[in-house]
Write a protein that holds these residues in place. Structure first.
Motif, PDB file in Angstrom:
ATOM      1  N   MET A   1       3.302  48.953  70.228  1.00 14.49           N
ATOM      2  CA  MET A   1       3.961  48.901  68.931  1.00 14.49           C
ATOM      3  C   MET A   1       5.112  49.898  68.863  1.00 14.49           C
ATOM      4  SD  MET A   1       0.779  48.626  66.280  1.00 14.49           S
ATOM      5  CE  MET A   1      -0.462  47.330  66.440  1.00 14.49           C
ATOM      6  N   LEU A   2       4.870  51.088  69.400  1.00 21.21           N
ATOM      7  CA  LEU A   2       5.883  52.140  69.313  1.00 21.21           C
ATOM      8  C   LEU A   2       7.073  51.850  70.223  1.00 21.21           C
ATOM      9  CD1 LEU A   2       3.544  55.285  69.225  1.00 21.21           C
ATOM     10  CD2 LEU A   2       4.578  54.040  67.308  1.00 21.21           C
ATOM     11  N   THR A   3       6.821  51.353  71.423  1.00 18.77           N
ATOM     12  CA  THR A   3       7.939  51.067  72.326  1.00 18.77           C
ATOM     13  C   THR A   3       8.804  49.931  71.795  1.00 18.77           C
ATOM     14  OG1 THR A   3       6.600  49.552  73.671  1.00 18.77           O
ATOM     15  CG2 THR A   3       6.689  51.855  74.378  1.00 18.77           C
ATOM     16  N   LEU A   4       8.219  49.031  70.972  1.00 18.29           N
ATOM     17  CA  LEU A   4       8.967  47.907  70.429  1.00 18.29           C
ATOM     18  C   LEU A   4       9.712  48.253  69.143  1.00 18.29           C
ATOM     19  CD1 LEU A   4       6.401  45.017  70.974  1.00 18.29           C
ATOM     20  CD2 LEU A   4       8.627  45.234  72.066  1.00 18.29           C
ATOM     21  N   ASP A   5       9.431  49.409  68.553  1.00 18.54           N
ATOM     22  CA  ASP A   5      10.073  49.773  67.286  1.00 18.54           C
ATOM     23  C   ASP A   5      11.488  50.291  67.563  1.00 18.54           C
ATOM     24  OD1 ASP A   5      10.834  51.582  64.943  1.00 18.54           O
ATOM     25  OD2 ASP A   5       8.998  50.633  64.205  1.00 18.54           O
TER      26      ASP A   5
ATOM     27  N   LYS B   1      14.265  53.239  70.297  1.00 15.91           N
ATOM     28  CA  LYS B   1      15.665  53.213  69.872  1.00 15.91           C
ATOM     29  C   LYS B   1      16.615  52.891  71.020  1.00 15.91           C
ATOM     30  CE  LYS B   1      18.628  55.864  66.759  1.00 15.91           C
ATOM     31  NZ  LYS B   1      18.734  57.123  65.977  1.00 15.91           N
ATOM     32  N   ARG B   2      16.180  53.139  72.260  1.00  9.23           N
ATOM     33  CA  ARG B   2      17.044  52.918  73.424  1.00  9.23           C
ATOM     34  C   ARG B   2      16.778  51.571  74.110  1.00  9.23           C
ATOM     35  NH1 ARG B   2      16.605  59.032  76.082  1.00  9.23           N
ATOM     36  NH2 ARG B   2      17.491  60.113  74.282  1.00  9.23           N
ATOM     37  N   ALA B   3      15.967  50.726  73.507  1.00  9.57           N
ATOM     38  CA  ALA B   3      15.575  49.472  74.163  1.00  9.57           C
ATOM     39  C   ALA B   3      16.609  48.381  73.927  1.00  9.57           C
ATOM     40  CB  ALA B   3      14.218  49.020  73.639  1.00  9.57           C
ATOM     41  N   ARG B   4      16.748  47.508  74.918  1.00  7.41           N
ATOM     42  CA  ARG B   4      17.572  46.308  74.800  1.00  7.41           C
ATOM     43  C   ARG B   4      16.782  45.119  75.330  1.00  7.41           C
ATOM     44  NH1 ARG B   4      23.010  47.358  74.014  1.00  7.41           N
ATOM     45  NH2 ARG B   4      22.977  45.178  73.312  1.00  7.41           N
ATOM     46  N   LEU B   5      17.065  43.938  74.764  1.00 10.60           N
ATOM     47  CA  LEU B   5      16.381  42.719  75.184  1.00 10.60           C
ATOM     48  C   LEU B   5      17.332  41.863  76.013  1.00 10.60           C
ATOM     49  CD1 LEU B   5      14.545  41.600  71.905  1.00 10.60           C
ATOM     50  CD2 LEU B   5      13.778  43.189  73.667  1.00 10.60           C
ATOM     51  N   MET B   6      16.764  41.194  77.031  1.00 10.54           N
ATOM     52  CA  MET B   6      17.543  40.258  77.819  1.00 10.54           C
ATOM     53  C   MET B   6      16.698  39.038  78.164  1.00 10.54           C
ATOM     54  SD  MET B   6      19.907  42.458  80.454  1.00 10.54           S
ATOM     55  CE  MET B   6      21.054  41.070  80.614  1.00 10.54           C
ATOM     56  N   LEU B   7      17.346  37.884  78.224  1.00  9.95           N
ATOM     57  CA  LEU B   7      16.761  36.647  78.739  1.00  9.95           C
ATOM     58  C   LEU B   7      17.688  36.184  79.844  1.00  9.95           C
ATOM     59  CD1 LEU B   7      14.952  34.157  78.828  1.00  9.95           C
ATOM     60  CD2 LEU B   7      16.262  33.206  76.928  1.00  9.95           C
ATOM     61  N   SER B   8      17.271  36.402  81.096  1.00  5.69           N
ATOM     62  CA  SER B   8      18.161  36.193  82.227  1.00  5.69           C
ATOM     63  C   SER B   8      19.401  37.050  81.992  1.00  5.69           C
ATOM     64  CB  SER B   8      18.488  34.715  82.397  1.00  5.69           C
ATOM     65  OG  SER B   8      19.266  34.516  83.554  1.00  5.69           O
ATOM     66  N   SER B   9      20.605  36.454  81.918  1.00  7.67           N
ATOM     67  CA  SER B   9      21.798  37.258  81.659  1.00  7.67           C
ATOM     68  C   SER B   9      22.254  37.186  80.205  1.00  7.67           C
ATOM     69  CB  SER B   9      22.943  36.828  82.589  1.00  7.67           C
ATOM     70  OG  SER B   9      23.155  35.439  82.538  1.00  7.67           O
ATOM     71  N   PHE B  10      21.470  36.540  79.317  1.00  3.44           N
ATOM     72  CA  PHE B  10      21.686  36.690  77.882  1.00  3.44           C
ATOM     73  C   PHE B  10      21.233  38.082  77.477  1.00  3.44           C
ATOM     74  CE2 PHE B  10      21.079  31.922  76.781  1.00  3.44           C
ATOM     75  CZ  PHE B  10      22.446  31.717  76.815  1.00  3.44           C
ATOM     76  N   SER B  11      21.960  38.710  76.569  1.00  6.92           N
ATOM     77  CA  SER B  11      21.489  39.978  76.009  1.00  6.92           C
ATOM     78  C   SER B  11      21.264  39.803  74.515  1.00  6.92           C
ATOM     79  CB  SER B  11      22.518  41.088  76.248  1.00  6.92           C
ATOM     80  OG  SER B  11      23.554  41.046  75.279  1.00  6.92           O
TER      81      SER B  11
ATOM     82  N   VAL C   1      11.615  36.650  78.053  1.00  6.10           N
ATOM     83  CA  VAL C   1      12.418  37.706  77.431  1.00  6.10           C
ATOM     84  C   VAL C   1      11.829  39.048  77.850  1.00  6.10           C
ATOM     85  CG1 VAL C   1      13.148  38.768  75.273  1.00  6.10           C
ATOM     86  CG2 VAL C   1      13.084  36.274  75.480  1.00  6.10           C
ATOM     87  N   LEU C   2      12.679  39.927  78.386  1.00  8.65           N
ATOM     88  CA  LEU C   2      12.240  41.244  78.826  1.00  8.65           C
ATOM     89  C   LEU C   2      12.907  42.329  78.002  1.00  8.65           C
ATOM     90  CD1 LEU C   2      11.519  39.470  81.411  1.00  8.65           C
ATOM     91  CD2 LEU C   2      11.756  41.583  82.684  1.00  8.65           C
ATOM     92  N   GLN C   3      12.151  43.399  77.736  1.00  7.96           N
ATOM     93  CA  GLN C   3      12.710  44.579  77.096  1.00  7.96           C
ATOM     94  C   GLN C   3      12.953  45.627  78.169  1.00  7.96           C
ATOM     95  OE1 GLN C   3      11.420  46.173  73.210  1.00  7.96           O
ATOM     96  NE2 GLN C   3      10.865  48.049  74.299  1.00  7.96           N
ATOM     97  N   TYR C   4      14.173  46.133  78.201  1.00 11.79           N
ATOM     98  CA  TYR C   4      14.539  47.217  79.105  1.00 11.79           C
ATOM     99  C   TYR C   4      14.750  48.463  78.255  1.00 11.79           C
ATOM    100  CZ  TYR C   4      15.447  43.372  82.338  1.00 11.79           C
ATOM    101  OH  TYR C   4      15.324  42.252  83.123  1.00 11.79           O
ATOM    102  N   GLY C   5      13.935  49.491  78.507  1.00  9.27           N
ATOM    103  CA  GLY C   5      13.998  50.696  77.689  1.00  9.27           C
ATOM    104  C   GLY C   5      12.912  50.695  76.629  1.00  9.27           C
ATOM    105  N   GLN C   6      12.933  51.753  75.796  1.00 15.85           N
ATOM    106  CA  GLN C   6      11.881  51.947  74.801  1.00 15.85           C
ATOM    107  C   GLN C   6      12.498  52.308  73.457  1.00 15.85           C
ATOM    108  OE1 GLN C   6      10.116  55.291  76.767  1.00 15.85           O
ATOM    109  NE2 GLN C   6       8.614  54.064  77.896  1.00 15.85           N
TER     110      GLN C   6
END
Length: 640
Positions: free
Chosen positions: A536-540, A197-207, A190-195
């Motif tokens: 911690m902050l980038t994940l909030d 409030k603007r972050a989104r998570l994806m697993l391959s092409s699952f969002s 699972v990857l986080q794109y962004g930081q």
């Protein structure tokens, strides 16, 4: 240092430093390495490239400083060859690394370099570096280098095994780096794109917006067909077959030809299409049963096979999947044409291959017999000889982009299929005579819907990954980030900046020696290193700004929690106990906004200003500097 090390010219000095985070301007985590060596001639480097069966790498990054003498320039060229070769081998191994290493410093025959590294690849990457250094040393010592080549191949194999399993991941990483979107791998691919409030998570092409119910339905082809049928979407007639006798009975009811497929597998695994008699069905059923216990028998629908990708209710890609086969030229046999096809560098047998090899197996020979051919036959010029029943890429098919040809009715059919299943992203498989003509006119069906589609890698240009990230992530995905460097005033300045941001309605995530806070609320007490605090902050998900305090040298052993930040504040008089030059060397290349120096700070920065593209602001009082920093951060926070 042992005897064998003292007798070599090229080698490592000291222990490499593996950073968990970022630094030195790299957009990916790095390993910091100290090297010794002697310059190799251009001819020697060409010989090494030939030995490794590659073109001499183009030198990248690291323009030589003015005043560098001839021997240092030649040493720099050798180091650039080394770094470019490492990157090329990472590319060959399919590693999600998309930038070259860089030279930090050169002092005669000694240097410090950084190497970008993919997660979990640190050990094989260092093994690769040691082998390349041994090869370079063989050139200097005029020793036979061939004994090291098998080890290079083994390292490539080791790197391949570490790569993320879903192939979409490495192409999303590549697109994100090109777009300047921050990336961090969390766990389980699972990857986080962004930081923040603007972050989104994806697993391959699952969002993180892909519904669980939708994916559960899409993973069962029987459920999918039933729901689409209820919604008025044309689908093939199918039944679940529990036994071979059951399958044969269903085929008699549906009428041949039929398709046999596992109900719960994707990627064309176990699929056999165009089965025309009980003998073919029996063989296909037994083969599918080896892959799954849930087998469907489905009425075969004639037509061309199209994969239409829908994202957020809109068709974003369409490709015809041409079944595995060869085109005759009137001169070569089918066997020779297959050999030529498999020589394409995009084709392979591993999971990294964009296209798969074709084999003259039982299925291919059966199809040849139906066409009145054999492997030794010479097809006439222009004749396409089909060697696979199913048209998926996993069995040797080839995609051809048709987005510009798709009829509006067919576009809407795919979008409706994704809507009915509530999927934010879907690979909708259509069987149609011609995608440029309406299915209402020609007939056609939705064959399958994939909830986690393979988006095609680089075979269709790779632009789809950037398009999806561009719609998913707001802007660059970054939230404004400030780093306050210096032990004397850093805590006071962080508190001041936090107060100003809170008063303006922002939701800042802040770190200093007392702990980590978001929107003024303590989420972790006590002194925490900047890397852990920043993570911690980038994940909030509520934080729309970050302020990070660096008041000691811990960041030198961990790296930063982000690859880029906007503002650097040089606070107070530097503490003599702090390794200020080393801290600036790791921080300055990562700052791409503005740098503020507090009045009286007495920072020695003249020799380091070339390390950053950031603008250096005039010295200012603490109050004025914080006013300017606050304004700069607020300017990048919408609706504040």
């Amino acid at each position: 240092m042992n005897k064998s090390e003292t007798e070599t010219t090229w080698g490592l000095e000291g222990n490499p430093l593996v950073l968990k985070g970022f630094g030195f301007g790299s957009r990916q985590p790095v390993i910091v390495v100290s090297l010794r060596g002697a310059a190799l001639s251009g001819k020697q480097l060409e010989e090494l490239s030939a030995l490794l069966n590659q073109s001499p790498p183009e030198p990248k990054n690291d323009l030589p400083p003015s005043g560098e003498d001839g021997s240092e320039k030649a040493f720099r060229t050798s180091l650039q060859w080394l770094l470019a070769t490492v990157q090329e081998i990472q590319r060959i191994a399919g590693q999600p690394v998309y930038e070259c290493g860089r030279i930090l410093s050169i002092d005669r025959e000694h240097s410090r370099v950084v190497l970008p590294v993919a997660p979990l690849s640190e050990k094989p990457l260092l093994d690769l570096l040691r082998i390349l250094l041994e090869l370079m040393d063989c050139q200097v010592q005029a020793n036979n280098p061939h004994k090291h080549l098998k080890r290079v191949l083994q390292i490539i194999s080791n790197l391949e095994k570490i790569n993320p399993r879903p192939s979409n991941i490495r192409f999303f990483i590549q697109a994100a780096i090109a777009m300047g979107i921050p990336i961090q791998e969390l766990a389980g691919h699972v990857l986080q794109y962004g930081q923040g409030k603007r972050a989104r998570l994806m697993l391959s092409s699952f969002s993180d917006a892909t519904p669980v119910i939708a994916t559960t339905l899409a993973r069962n082809k029987l459920f999918t067909a039933e729901i689409l049928r209820q919604a008025g979407i044309p689908v093939p007639d199918n039944r679940q077959a529990h036994t071979l006798d059951n399958a044969l009975a269903i085929a008699r009811q549906l009428g041949y030809p039929v398709v046999v497929k596992p109900a719960d597998l994707d990627g064309g695994v176990g699929v056999a299409a165009g089965l025309r008699n009980p003998e073919e069905l029996t063989a296909a059923f037994k083969g599918a049963l080896e892959k799954s216990r849930n087998i469907l028998v489905e009425k075969h629908v004639e037509g061309r096979d199209y994969r239409v990708t829908v994202f957020q209710g809109e068709v974003v890609s369409a490709a015809e999947r041409i079944p595995g086969g060869v085109t005759g030229n009137g001169r070569h046999t089918v066997r020779e044409l297959v050999e030529t096809l498999n020589a394409n560098p995009l084709r392979g047998t591993g999971r990294l291959a964009q296209l798969k090899h074709l084999w003259l197996d039982t299925e291919a020979v059966d199809l040849l017999k139906q066409a009145g051919l054999a492997p030794s036959s010479i097809p006439e010029d222009g004749r396409f000889v089909r060697l696979r029943r199913a048209a998926n890429l996993a069995s040797g098919g080839v995609p051809e982009g048709v987005l510009d040809k798709i009829h509006p009715d067919n576009r809407r059919l795919a979008e409706r299929a994704a809507e009915v299943l509530r999927l934010d992203i879907a690979g909708v498989d259509l069987l149609l005579p011609d995608i440029s003509r309406s299915w209402r006119e020609t007939g056609g069906v939705v064959c399958e819907v994939n909830a986690k589609p393979n988006l095609g890698g680089q075979t269709l240009g790779g632009t789809l990954y950037a398009r999806i990230l561009g719609k998913l992530v707001t802007g660059s995905g970054r939230i404004p980030a400030a780093v306050v460097l210096g032990s004397a005033q850093s805590g006071t300045l962080v508190r001041d900046l936090e107060t100003r941001l809170l008063q303006k309605g922002a939701v800042p995530g802040c770190h200093d020696a007392s702990g980590v806070r978001v929107n003024g609320e303590i989420i972790r007490d006590g002194d925490l290193d900047p890397f852990s605090a920043g993570k911690m902050l980038t994940l909030d998900r509520t934080a729309d700004a970050m302020v990070l305090s660096v008041d000691d040298g811990r960041v030198l052993s961990t790296g930063l929690p982000f690859a880029r930040f906007d503002l650097l504040v040089l606070a107070g008089k530097p503490d003599p106990a702090m390794p200020m030059r080393e801290l600036l060397e790791i921080l300055l290349p990562c700052c791409d906004g503005k740098i503020f120096i507090i009045e009286g700070a007495a920072w020695e920065t003249d020799s380091l200003r070339h390390l950053t593209t950031a603008l250096w602001e005039p010295e200012a009082s603490p109050d004025k500097a914080m006013e300017l920093v606050t304004a700069a951060m607020l300017a990048d926070i919408p609706q504040v």
